[in-house]
Each structure stands twice: as C-alpha cells, then as structure tokens.
Design a protein around this motif. Structure first.
Motif, PDB file in Angstrom:
ATOM      1  N   THR A 246      57.051  39.758  41.354  1.00 40.50           N
ATOM      2  CA  THR A 246      55.991  40.189  40.446  1.00 40.50           C
ATOM      3  C   THR A 246      55.419  41.477  40.997  1.00 40.50           C
ATOM      4  OG1 THR A 246      54.077  39.286  41.568  1.00 40.50           O
ATOM      5  CG2 THR A 246      55.378  37.743  40.279  1.00 40.50           C
ATOM      6  N   TYR A 248      52.167  41.799  41.550  1.00 37.68           N
ATOM      7  CA  TYR A 248      50.954  41.546  42.324  1.00 37.68           C
ATOM      8  C   TYR A 248      51.199  41.980  43.759  1.00 37.68           C
ATOM      9  CZ  TYR A 248      48.779  38.654  38.704  1.00 37.68           C
ATOM     10  OH  TYR A 248      48.194  38.195  37.566  1.00 37.68           O
ATOM     11  N   TRP A 250      49.660  42.118  47.607  1.00 44.30           N
ATOM     12  CA  TRP A 250      48.665  41.549  48.508  1.00 44.30           C
ATOM     13  C   TRP A 250      48.722  42.259  49.845  1.00 44.30           C
ATOM     14  CZ3 TRP A 250      45.460  37.098  47.699  1.00 44.30           C
ATOM     15  CH2 TRP A 250      45.537  36.602  46.391  1.00 44.30           C
ATOM     16  N   GLY A 276      39.611  40.416  42.173  1.00 49.93           N
ATOM     17  CA  GLY A 276      40.754  39.778  42.800  1.00 49.93           C
ATOM     18  C   GLY A 276      40.341  38.651  43.737  1.00 49.93           C
ATOM     19  N   GLN A 293      44.015  40.346  47.753  1.00 54.65           N
ATOM     20  CA  GLN A 293      44.692  40.837  46.559  1.00 54.65           C
ATOM     21  C   GLN A 293      44.363  42.311  46.353  1.00 54.65           C
ATOM     22  OE1 GLN A 293      43.848  38.381  43.223  1.00 54.65           O
ATOM     23  NE2 GLN A 293      45.153  39.518  41.798  1.00 54.65           N
ATOM     24  N   THR A 295      46.076  44.356  43.761  1.00 52.17           N
ATOM     25  CA  THR A 295      46.203  44.736  42.354  1.00 52.17           C
ATOM     26  C   THR A 295      45.875  43.523  41.514  1.00 52.17           C
ATOM     27  OG1 THR A 295      48.520  44.101  42.360  1.00 52.17           O
ATOM     28  CG2 THR A 295      48.036  46.423  42.775  1.00 52.17           C
ATOM     29  N   THR A 296      45.282  43.754  40.364  1.00 55.42           N
ATOM     30  CA  THR A 296      44.850  42.610  39.574  1.00 55.42           C
ATOM     31  C   THR A 296      45.568  42.525  38.233  1.00 55.42           C
ATOM     32  OG1 THR A 296      42.996  43.948  38.816  1.00 55.42           O
ATOM     33  CG2 THR A 296      42.579  42.456  40.647  1.00 55.42           C
ATOM     34  N   GLU A 298      49.474  41.965  36.387  1.00 59.91           N
ATOM     35  CA  GLU A 298      50.812  41.461  36.699  1.00 59.91           C
ATOM     36  C   GLU A 298      51.837  42.108  35.796  1.00 59.91           C
ATOM     37  OE1 GLU A 298      53.233  37.244  36.871  1.00 59.91           O
ATOM     38  OE2 GLU A 298      51.366  37.398  35.758  1.00 59.91           O
ATOM     39  N   GLN A 342      54.732  42.088  48.233  1.00 59.97           N
ATOM     40  CA  GLN A 342      54.767  41.768  46.818  1.00 59.97           C
ATOM     41  C   GLN A 342      55.223  40.318  46.679  1.00 59.97           C
ATOM     42  OE1 GLN A 342      56.907  45.123  45.427  1.00 59.97           O
ATOM     43  NE2 GLN A 342      56.206  44.915  43.321  1.00 59.97           N
ATOM     44  N   ARG A 425      50.348  32.651  40.644  1.00 58.74           N
ATOM     45  CA  ARG A 425      49.757  33.176  39.415  1.00 58.74           C
ATOM     46  C   ARG A 425      48.344  32.666  39.203  1.00 58.74           C
ATOM     47  NH1 ARG A 425      54.681  33.920  39.556  1.00 58.74           N
ATOM     48  NH2 ARG A 425      55.743  35.591  38.431  1.00 58.74           N
ATOM     49  N   SER A 428      46.260  34.665  41.720  1.00 59.93           N
ATOM     50  CA  SER A 428      46.140  36.096  41.482  1.00 59.93           C
ATOM     51  C   SER A 428      45.411  36.405  40.171  1.00 59.93           C
ATOM     52  CB  SER A 428      47.526  36.757  41.432  1.00 59.93           C
ATOM     53  OG  SER A 428      48.223  36.544  42.643  1.00 59.93           O
TER      54      SER A 428
END
Lengths: 691, 691
Positions: A246, A248, A250, A276, A293, A295-296, A298, A342, A425, A428
């Motif tokens: 994905t 996302y 971290w 996040g 996190q 990026t918020t 997906e 990721q 999921r 996130s």
C-alpha cells in the motif's frame, strides 16, 4: 547414516542466520544433526530491529533452556491502552486491555532487540553442538542444483550448493544499508550498544578475509532458505511471493522519550482525529519504539510504485508524532535507531520444492512490523520444520512427514497476512467522527480487531477457560491449530485418527493439533513443582503422557498396569522404533501424571516401564508426577484444567514440538501403537535388512 | 578520596576467595570501591563442598542479579522426611515437613556445589568492576601491621600487608589435601566436572609462575580476613576461636545412589535403632550427598584429641550407611567425592580489631556441616559488612557504623553454634526405645529442634503470618533480628529511636531489625508486577519507602505532599547527604507504594520528588508503585501483609542490605531527618570545609 557423510557433505545447509535460520540451526544442533549455517553478512545484528516476543515463542525458548535470558533482559508488556479522539477531537484514553490474555501461557509478551535474541541462539547452538555448529559469516551461495532423481532416497545428498566466501567489504552489515539516511545515528551507536558477550564475534569478523573470494561445493541432504524477504534461495528454486503493498508510509523512531504523555511505558494505539496514528512499544533500557504514520491517504499499488522516501528524516518523523500526540508534548535527546517503511503483505505460493529445499520466515511471508509477529512466525516456521528434518535424517520417521511443514505453516502465514492486511488498514485509517461517518474507521471495530489480533499474536490457540491466575477467559477463536495428518490424529477422523474418533472427549480441554497448555505438577520423588511444559524439552523425542487418573482406585491401577505390560513388551512401540542399544527414552519418552495424593505413593508403586532402571544411574526419578498441592506454589489442578476425569484417565501423545498428536483411552494400547506405526520406521528390522 | 590512592594503596584488601571473600569483593565491586582479593590456592574449587543455599542467601544473590543462575542449576529441596525405628526397630517414615517454611520467602532452599557459586560471584565481580576486580590466586600474606595512631583518620591507609606470590607447587588446590584418602576419586573427576565457563580460570592458573616468589607491600584502609577455619589473618591479629569438638565422626559420600529407599530424593534424617544416623541431601545431576554417622559414642574432647581417621575409606562409610538404612538396599557405581569429619563448634571472641581488620565466615565461626548453614552464614557476614565499608570509604557515613558488624553478626554466630551443638547431639544420639528410655533421644524433641532449625536455616526471621501462597504460617521465633544501633531505630527506644517509640505499630508486620519481606507490587507506569525485593538491588544506597496509603483520600494526599515538600527542599536529607553533582538517588533512593487503584492515577498525580526528572532521560518511571491486582500474577496485598493502614500509611527506611532501620509516620519529616543525621555525613558542607 551420519557416518557416511564425506568431506563437503552435510545433512542440512541453512542459508541465512537471522532468527529463522538460527532457530533451525539450534534445533538441529540439539538433535545432533550435521549442519552448516551461512550468512552473507559479516557480523550479526547489534541494534535496531527490535520485536515483540510472543508467549509461545518464549515457551519455545524455554524448551531450549534460554527463555530466562530473554525474560530478564526484555521489557514486559502488560497493558494496552487505546487512545482515540473525543468529541472535540482531542485524544483520550478510551480503554485498557491486558496485553497477554491472562491464563493463555505461563509467559507474557515481551520486547527485546533482535541482536540479543540472536546471541541466545548462538550460545545455545554452541553449547548443544559442543562448538561444532557456528555461523559462517561472509559466505553466500552462488548456485543451487537439485538431483531430482535422488530426492526420495533417504541416504542421498541430492542438493548441490556452491558457496562463495566474501571479502570484508562485501560482507559489511546490511543493517546500515537498509536504513533511510540513518547511517550516522546507527554508526554512532554501533559500538556503544554492544553487549559484552558480542565482543568475540566482532573479533571473529576480522578473520573473514582468510578465505576471501574462495568458493566451495557443498552436497546437502536438505537446504533451508532463511535468507529474508529478498531470499536468494527462493529465487533459485523458482518460487515467488504473492500479495500487495500500500502507499501508507510509516516511520519508526527508537528514542528515550521526554514527554508528559502518561502512557508512554504502555503499549498504546493512538488514533488522532486527522493527523494519523502512533503505535507505542515500550522497550528495554528506557527506550520506546514509536511507529508513526507519515501519510494518511491510501493508494493500492504494486511493487514499483514505492514512494520516494529520500525526504524522510528523524525530524520529519518526530514532527508527525508531535502532531498526532498533541496536546501532549514529545521530544528526545537520545535517538537509538530509526527507519521508514511501506506496508505490504505477501506470502509464498509454495514453502519449498521436492521436500528437499525449504523456505522459512521472511523468505516466504512478509508483512508490516506493527503486528508484532514478524520474528515470531519466522522462528516458529523453523521450529515446526527442525524436528521433522532431524527425525527423518536420523531414520526415526518416514520422509512423508516433511509434507506437513507446508500444510501446517502455510495456513498460519495466510492467517497472518490476512490479519495484518485488515489491521493495518484499520490502524492507518481516520477514526470515524460519529456513527454516521461511514468513511471513518469505527473505533469499536478497531478494538475488536486488536483484541483478536492479540490472541493471534500470542502464537497459541485456545478454546479453553484454562487460567493459571484463577480468572476465566472468554472463548477465543483458535489461532495455531494444525490440520489432521499422519502426525496429527484429529478427532474428526482426519489425519491418522480413523479408529480414534471421539477420544478427544477424554481430555476435553486439550485440543489435538494445538500445543499442550501448562500447569504445575509435582515430581513424585522429590515433591518439586514443575510446569508441565518444563518437562517437554526440545530434544527431538516424542512423548507419551500417561494420565492414569486416581491410581488408588483398583480399576485405574489395573488399566495402567495393562498398558504398561504392553509397552514393556520387546515388540512394543517403545522398543520397536528405537535401536536396541539406545537409551530407553531416546525416541519416545513416557511420562506419567497421576491424580492421587502424592504422599500416599512412591515410584515403586508404579510399573517399571514408567521409571526405567539404569545399571549405573539407578532408577529414573524424573518420569512420574502427581497432580497435587505443592508446599509453595499452589495446586496445578491439571486434571480439572485439561478436562480429564480421574476415574477414566487417558493417554496423550505429543510431538517433539509439544503439539498434541493424539488422545486415546488408557487401555487402548493398539490405537497408540497404530498411531506411531503410521510414520515411524522400525529400527531393529531395518538395520538387519541393511546389514 | 579514591583518587588519592597511590600505587600499592587499596581501599580494601580481602584475604581468601571462598564464598565469604567473594561476597565481600562482589559488594565492593558493585559500590565502586578499590579492592583487591587474594587467595593462596592456585584455582577455585571445582567439586565437592556442596552446601545448601538458604532462601535469604538466594534473596541476596537476586539483589546482585544472579539468583536465577543458582535457581536453575541447583537441586530444590521441598520436603523433609524423618525416618525413625518402629517398635521392632525397623526404620519407618514418621513424618513429612515442608523444607522451606511456606510464605517465608519467594525462594526455597536449594543445594548446589560451591564451585558454581564461586563462579557466579566471579562473573558478577567482573561485570560490576568492568574487569578491575579479579581474584589474584597463588598469593598469600606474610605479614600484617596496623598503624594504630591512624586508625580513626578516614583518609589513612593504616594497615600494611606484605604479599608473597607463590609458585605453582605451593598453590596446588587445597581441596585435595583436605580429603581423607580421597585424592584418586577427586582427581578422576577433577576435569570431567568442569563447567565450560571455568576453562578460562584453569588456563589462567598456568600464568601464576610469572610473579612466582616475588613479594609486594600493600597499604590498605581495611583488611578482611575471609581465609577459613585456619585463618592466617585471625592469628596475625591475635584472635582465637573458642569452643569444643566432640568425638562423633561422620563420613560424607557424594554418590549417584542405586537404592530402593523411596525417599532418596528428599532431604531425610534417618535415625536407626542402634547403628547411627544418616542425613540425605539430594543434589544436582542425580547426585545425593549422604552424611553418615561412623561412631555412636560421644567423648567431649579438645582440639588435640582428634581421632585417627586413616582407616576411613569410602567402603567403610558405605558399609555404615548400609547398616543404618537397612532393610533398604544402598549401593553406587559413581562416587563424586567423599570425606570424613569430626563435629565441633567454635566462635571468635571478637570479629576484628580497631574496626580496620575484620574476620568473616569460617575465620570467625566453625561448626558441623549438616546444619546446612556454613556457607550461608559466612556469606551473610560479609554481606553485612560490605556496604558498611563502602559507605564509610565513600564518606557517606561515619566510621562508627562499622561497630555494628560485630554487634550484629556475633549474635548470629552464637545462635548458630548453639543450635548446631544441640542439633548435632540430638542427631548423633541413639533414639529412645520408649518414654522410659532416658538415655535415648526423644524423636519428638528431635523433630521440634529440626523444625526450629529450619526457620533458623532460612536466614530470615519472622513473626508474621505473611504468606505468598495464601497459607497462614504459625508464629515462629525470630532468627535474624539485629539489635538497636545508630542504623537500627528499634521501637523499644534502643538504637537511634528515642523519639520514635511506637511507630512500629504503623507497619505491624514489618519488624525493625529484620529484612523486609516481599510481595508483589505494580509499577504505576507500565503495570508490571515486581516483587518488592526486586526493587531493592544491592548497590550501596539507602532507601526511603513511602507508603502513602490511599491517595484518592484528600488527607493522605495532603500528608504525602507535605512530606514531599520537605524532602524536595535543598537542605533536606535527600540533598544534604549527597554531593550536588551526583544523581538524585545515589545515596538515598525514594520509592513509593500507594494503596489506590492503579488505573485511577498516573505518575504526574504524584509530587515530582517521587518521580525525578532528568534532562536526557526524562521522568523516572521506576519509582512509583501500586498495591493492586495484576493481570497475570494476582494481588500482592502489601498493605494487608505488612500491617499498614491505607488510611494512615507510613515511611520505612531500609539499609542497603534490605534490613529495616526505621518505621515512622508519613508526616513526621523531622524524625526521618533525625535518623539519617545520626550517622550520615553532610556532603556539601564537607567538601567546602576540605577545599
């Protein structure tokens, strides 16, 4: 058979000395199998790469004798705190959950960095093999060929591997290379974090160059690829990982935090309203690991769509963390390690080829680290495979049991990535603002997933209410429960259990296919309390545990004596499947736990086969136990907790990995014998046939 | 002050590297004191000389971090079986007793051979001192002089000792020489019994000759003679042992027994009708130690009347054992070690001179081995002295506290030899045939003595009903209960407690002068359960334990805050007695155990002095604890077990050896301050005065 091996021949070649490879080497060293283990890195891991140790993993460590080292050095995690936004969007503690489900194990989940865990394995390997098995570092395979015409010949060495000894530069620790811009931090701590007992290894690394750039050819009966997510062995045998990643992203910070957040020493899942999430994992030596996190949003992508991570620095990650954890303050002066990754989940289509080359650990399944599973499932893969290889190589069992490695572990790998997929999921995603907010994640659903994941994360399946602390546990879905096979005689008739259906009810709380739980029992001879599992050391032997019930009752005593008479016969499974000159418990060990008052009996009240005699060492005082009250540690209540009637009793067969193979009646010798005959090889007949 | 030491100068010189000397060296290494330890033997003990480890000794080991090593390797003794003649004169089991009184400690008595215990000390010493303190073997003192004019000067090195480095022949292990005819057995096992971690020591022994036959002069602040029953230090300072020996001769066999005696893995006291007695001590590795009575008449004699023991062989001892244990059979194929000895009890008139040279262990008290006390009382001697020397040498406390070594330990030594005297005679005597047989020993009296001795043998005194297993214990007479002094503020007004009479009732089950018992408490910050004693590591610091009661009650909270305000002041005992640049808990550590629900509070609800802040490491998360239910290990019920009211609370002061110095009201800052002021030296004033 082992004597046959010529120079350059080895029973098992292990590629990769991470936790999965080291578990395999330790198992084989313990069983006396001729083993080599190589790793292309020049030194072991010294910091970073911390991970949780599940309670099942600690049980396994204990069966090798080093759980106490992990237990003492690690940070223990007892409570999970969930933090969610309140109506004003400010994070609040919404609930507290026990981290390890009470009653599930005699251990609780702990956290310790991978370098220490590797140290425990290295020490155990050395001890078990008297120095014969050590990791050969700076060594990588360059070709692997399988002679498929010989794969079914038990005496053949059908796998040929070419090994190259690397120079110092080539074998520089990969850990530096896998970090994003983190090398200066890593380097600064590389030496200061060294434990005293790692010094010898570092010195040894300097000797690498002696064989630098030479090659050699190894002929192996079996090869285990435990060489990580980018597995060379996997590619060489033509297998692939299937799954997805994905977008996302971290970040991970290992810091000594300076904060007014009150739960910084708890495992926390913090969902902010819009910034996040953070997972807090308190570690040893005042460190805390934060999964943060970055990026918020997906985007499902394939492997090529990996985001550019060059802009990610510890400062960037910290700023994200500060936004998520606000209004609490968070800062640090000490940074131990950091990285960014990721999320993705992938699993191998197959776990090996020809039952000669196997994959274990990250080589065959990868997932996000937050589930706290990675190292555990990897080590448990090779724990599942190790004794099977040892049994087969020693000629104790048929080669066909090796098929159960894939059938048993693939199901676990799929369960793991399915859980991880869902959990990642949920973790996130943005929390739902209210019940109408359908795009948001329901915090109730997250908590449920977390709790279920927690059972999964124990590495143990249970449907029982067994509890050592006296509390009742709710029923949980099974986690690790192996399917029926020649070595798992399921009560539904799958596996070898056709004539044994219904016997499960004799021990209603022991589940065939799961690891046996543990409560305390007393040694009949010296009144010492032992956890049942402490008696089940990992040494490659099968175990028959006799639960004769209350032997002060004539009927139970007679049933026990009848079974013992059959077991003592020269043709019995105890004698038929071991060489005549081997020790009485070298292939199958018999243990007894009776339900009578300990003080009313001594070992001489029990048949001799239950307390064998040795001309030099006398009677064996460590085979007969009582389910009775101890002086200092309470009453294990084994019969009650295992659901065994003291008026009926039963016989339980355990695999060398403590999983329950079989439950049967105490007077049904024939059925036990039938179970073993399904996969064990007669020893004395065989050696005659060969000579 | 330590910086002043010139070459050849040392703070403490220890003579003798047996358990008493090693305990002393380990303590001093832990406290950072400049120490040397010499032993005339060339190697450490490798077998024989097994002894029981009392539960108090294990508590001490745990405070240094190595109890688990002893716990894992040792044999645990759980039950004592008494065997007496029945009416026909045939031995029968007459009773079973718990070996360690349930509830008295979190450990139970175990048995392990002395070589392993020495190994644990050697490893800990090395670890604590980063290799600076190691045993110098093959080194013996040849003269000792005390400059009596300088003994009260805290900066002086008034003791001058000449040391001679021996050649290899002179330093051959004494263990061979002290055995009666046993050298061939000893020699045969010398190598095979070596533990892996002893190899380095053996190699090192080969280096002895480098300095052979050289001498050196050492100037020491303090000398500790831990050089055994024939102590050179004792003779040099003109002290003597006083007491007597008897003519009862006992043999010792360490064997792997082959026997049908059903209790061979229990600790047994067997009194035969006419053939003498046996004590059975089951050991590790299938070994059993048998103490076997060889003569059945007693003649009181002095040291010169020792019987000729040249006719004593293992065969002779075995035959005695066979007569005593009949009609059961007893034999062996494996003999590990054997010896014979005469019973005697002696104690020193004084434990040292000028509070500059001290004696510890066998150098100052000897007795028969069967009481299972020897090594324990010896190690506890130096455990008592070690922190006092360290505190004085560091200038933390006044030299006067050294006087308490003799006042505290001499009473113990006398209690030990009195018990041993009585017990030896009861055990060596012929059992009474009936109530009219006045010359015989009453088996009831023997059992009572045994039970009392068992409390004594725990190394712990208690009058409480405290029990971790939930059982109630009967009240027992106190065993180790130090008298009032500057550092023991007795509730009867002896010691420093004049203004504190009656405060004992605030913690009715904690006895001032005894070691603090242990139950589990929960860390406020991470919910982890710890045994209270696990928090009381041996590092030389004093501890104030604040029991504020239920802090959800306003009154208790206010009292706590009042005390904390006083403690936080620059002139408080927390700040006055430590150097300004030292860590906040380097001299006195403050711990808090509250009686409220853990989940209702976090550490920020408590005053800062209870959870100090460090600029690099943030808040201290390991100072505040709750007496509350844990997830997996029950509820310690500390307030209930310690007899503390949660509506009143109290303050307890512990010495660095976990003995209770003081109990007082939570709002009586002045009294606590007065206690410390009685013997602690103000640091900041002092350094000003000196500069």
């Amino acid at each position: 058979m082992q004597g046959k091996a010529a120079a350059g021949h080895v029973d098992v070649l292990i590629v990769g000395a991470g936790p999965a490879g080291l578990m395999m080497a330790t198992w084989l060293a313990k069983c006396g199998i001729k083993t080599r283990i190589v790793d292309k890195r020049g030194t072991k891991v010294f910091n970073g790469q911390a991970d949780g140790l599940q309670c099942r993993t600690l049980e396994i460590f204990d069966s090798f004798g080093f759980a106490h080292r992990a237990w003492i050095e690690s940070n223990h995690m007892l409570e999970i705190c969930l933090w969610n936004p309140d109506k004003e969007g400010v994070i609040q503690r919404s609930s507290r959950i026990a981290d390890t489900i009470p009653g599930i194990s005699r251990f609780q989940q702990v956290v310790l960095h991978q370098g220490r865990i590797e140290r425990f394995f290295l020490d155990a390997m050395k001890d078990f093999s008297e120095g014969a098995v050590t990791v050969e570092r700076g060594v990588m395979p360059t070709s692997l060929e399988i002679d498929t015409s010989a794969v079914e010949d038990p005496d053949a060495y059908p796998v040929t591997v070419q090994l190259r000894h690397l120079g110092e530069e080539e074998s520089t620790p990969k850990q530096t290379a896998t970090m994003s811009n983190g090398s200066s931090v890593q380097d600064g701590l590389f030496r200061s974090n060294l434990a005293a007992d790692d010094t010898a290894d570092l010195l040894k690394a300097a000797e690498l160059n002696e064989k630098a750039n030479t090659t050699e050819v190894v002929k192996a009966k079996y090869v285990v690829g435990a060489d990580g997510a980018h597995s060379w062995v996997r590619k060489e045998i033509g297998l692939k990982l299937e799954g997805e990643s994905t977008d996302y992203i971290w970040g991970v910070l290992d810091i000594v935090p300076i904060t007014d957040f009150p739960d910084i020493r708890m495992r926390c899942a913090i969902h902010s309203a819009d910034s996040g999430s953070i997972m807090v994992i308190p570690r040893e030596n005042k460190l805390v690991r934060l999964y943060i996190q970055l990026t918020t949003t997906e985007k499902i992508g394939d492997q090529d769509s990996r985001t550019d991570r060059s802009g990610i620095t510890p400062e960037v990650i910290l700023q994200s963390a500060q936004r998520i954890i606000a209004p609490y303050k968070l800062d640090y002066r000490k940074l131990d390690w950091w990285t960014a990754y990721q999320i993705g989940q992938r699993v191998g289509s197959s776990f090996g080829v020809h039952d000669r080359v196997f994959l274990a650990g990250d080589a065959v399944h990868t997932h996000s680290p937050k589930a706290g599973q990675g190292m555990n499932v990897s080590m448990q893969d090779s724990y599942n495979l190790g004794w099977k290889l040892a049994n087969v190589i020693k000629g104790v069992t048929d080669r066909s049991i090796l098929k159960t490695y894939e059938s048993e572990r693939k199901a676990i790998a799929h369960a793991l990535i399915n859980f991880d997929h869902k959990f990642s999921r949920l973790f996130s995603g943005r929390p739902a603002r209210d019940i109408m907010d359908e795009e948001g994640i329901s915090m109730e659903e997250f908590k449920n997933a977390f709790t279920k994941g927690n059972l999964f994360a124990s590495g143990i399946g249970t449907t029982s209410s067994l509890s050592s602390s006296g509390k009742q546990c709710a029923n949980f879905r099974k986690a690790v429960d192996y399917d029926g096979s020649a070595i798992v005689s399921k009560p539904d008739g799958t596996g070898s259990g056709e004539d044994n259906i219904g016997a499960q009810s004799l021990a209603s709380e022991l589940k065939i296919g799961q690891r046996i739980p543990s409560v305390k029992v007393l040694n009949q001879s010296d009144a010492r309390p032992w956890h049942l599992q402490e008696l089940l050391r990992s040494n490659g032997t099968w175990r028959v545990i006799l639960f004769p019930g209350d032997v002060s009752k004539t009927e139970q005593k007679k049933k026990m004596e009848g079974l013992c008479e059959a077991m003592a016969a020269p043709s019995s499974f105890l004698n038929h499947f071991r060489a005549t000159d081997s020790r009485y418990d070298s292939v199958i060990e018999v243990l007894t736990v009776h339900a009578s008052k300990r003080a009313d009996f001594d070992i001489f009240d029990f048949p001799e086969v239950l307390r064998p005699y040795d001309e030099v060492e006398g009677w064996d005082y460590n085979k007969i136990f009582a389910d009775d009250e101890s002086y200092h540690e309470g009453h294990g209540q084994l019969y009650k907790n295992f659901g065994i009637s003291s008026d009926e009793g039963c016989v339980v067969v355990l695999r060398p990995d403590q999983y329950i193979s079989y439950v049967g009646k105490i007077d049904d010798y024939k059925s036990i014998d039938g179970f073993f005959s399904g996969f064990m090889l007669p020893q004395n007949t065989k050696s005659e046939a060969k000579s």
